[in-house]
Design an enzyme around this catalytic site. Sequence first.
Site, PDB file in Angstrom:
ATOM      1  CG  HIS A  32      26.831  32.654 -14.072  1.00  0.00           C
ATOM      2  ND1 HIS A  32      27.232  33.925 -14.503  1.00  0.00           N
ATOM      3  CD2 HIS A  32      26.902  32.941 -12.787  1.00  0.00           C
ATOM      4  CE1 HIS A  32      27.218  34.754 -13.379  1.00  0.00           C
ATOM      5  NE2 HIS A  32      26.951  34.199 -12.491  1.00  0.00           N
ATOM      6  CE  LYS A  60      22.627  34.643 -12.745  1.00  0.00           C
ATOM      7  NZ  LYS A  60      23.966  34.873 -13.171  1.00  0.00           N
ATOM      8  CG  ASP A  74       2.441  31.280 -21.950  1.00  0.00           C
ATOM      9  OD1 ASP A  74       2.564  29.946 -21.872  1.00  0.00           O
ATOM     10  OD2 ASP A  74       1.342  31.883 -21.598  1.00  0.00           O
ATOM     11  CG  HIS A 130      25.282  39.981  -8.964  1.00  0.00           C
ATOM     12  ND1 HIS A 130      24.331  39.506  -9.570  1.00  0.00           N
ATOM     13  CD2 HIS A 130      26.197  39.055  -8.643  1.00  0.00           C
ATOM     14  CE1 HIS A 130      24.743  38.354  -9.720  1.00  0.00           C
ATOM     15  NE2 HIS A 130      25.810  37.936  -9.065  1.00  0.00           N
ATOM     16  CE  LYS A 184      26.239  38.972 -13.311  1.00  0.00           C
ATOM     17  NZ  LYS A 184      27.409  39.314 -12.523  1.00  0.00           N
ATOM     18  CG  ASP A 227      28.476  55.712 -30.206  1.00  0.00           C
ATOM     19  OD1 ASP A 227      29.683  56.125 -29.386  1.00  0.00           O
ATOM     20  OD2 ASP A 227      29.151  55.339 -31.256  1.00  0.00           O
TER      21      ASP A 227
END
Length: 412
Positions: free
Chosen positions: A113, A115, A120, A290, A292, A297
């Site tokens: 899952h 991404k 380089d 979608h 996350k 603070d």
Amino acid sequence: MKPLWREGNGAELLINGEEFFPRVFERIRQARKEVLLETFIVLEDKVGKALQQALISAARNGAHVEVIVDGYGTVDLSNAYLSEMIEAGIHVHVFDPQPRLMGMRTNLFRRLHRKIVVVDSEVAYVGGINFTAVHLGDYGPGAKQDYAVEVRGPVVRDIRHASLNLFRHARRELPLPLNPEQRAAARYAGSSRIMLAIRDNHHHTSDIEDHYLRAIRSANYRLVIANAYFFPGYRMLRELRNAARRGVHVTLILQGEPDMPWARNCSTFLYSYLLRSGVVIHEYCERPLHGKVALMDREWVTVGSSNLDPLSLSLNLEGNLFIRDAALNQRLYDHLQSLASQHCSEITQSKATRGFWWRAPMTFLCFHFLRHFPAIAGSLPAHTPRLEPLLPVIEEEPEDELPPMDQQEKLL
């Protein structure tokens, strides 16, 4: 590799596909040495085709290009799409491919899952955005709200190291050590302190959840969490309640227009418990959320692929960056405050309890089943996820038919 904070990094928040895709595609096109790309979903739409062309350009520049897609999330890429990439010298792999059963996908758990894109060894991208047009506003009402971050500096070496070791683990090879000389050679890119935390089913089973818990416990002023699938474990719920009770302004931004309605039903089971403790809950209603992301603070931020649900916290391979950067924290805070005030519906105690008497039994059962689901899944026969080349499907050509008898006679 034990998660460690790295000094001297630069970090920039990228909101939705409009900011993410142009940046990452241009950087891939400019690659001269290496491109490593991991993703859950690639679709053969305008975004998937733009990705393909960017990767082909990098390969033609002489860069070594490795791509990993998930066997559940990425399906049905055409032969032409794959052939063009392979002919350009791109190595395409699928994580945990499984056969279908009566047309249904069977690789439901332990998904890749993450991404992640590393170019380089200089710049990396980590977040929740897949390579599909659903992350663009012009997709329509189903367009998803999501986030990623571009980073430069010493932490890029950690991200590259984690990506390379994914290949080795799937091939049952020993992991590569992270060379201290390589870390020292990374150039200063800014004032951000950044740490990569991954979740796997081997040595790092709870790293991401543990860092969330530490942030919640140490919060003094504000805590904002925007998460697509929210039904965390009992410890996190208790720490959120305790933070609100000691005076921390705790805000949750959750799905109001979910792409999976059952997920929202499970989340609403928790609303009354949290509201009674002073937690503020907003449902984002403009389009499916979608994202996350979270902030604490005035410095701490996390951006990544991990939801706060049993799949992400107990089964999937996930990757989050934890960042200490005041400017990034403020930008994300301003953005989330704008979402909350303009595009969200605040959940009150009366809303949370409306219809609760008839929904409660089902949501109670669903929530507790999902909370114990990782243990249930762990009791099933286990398999070691594998990595295989993703190749075009070779269709067998029909055998040549004999010509009619009169033509056979002429040939004779």
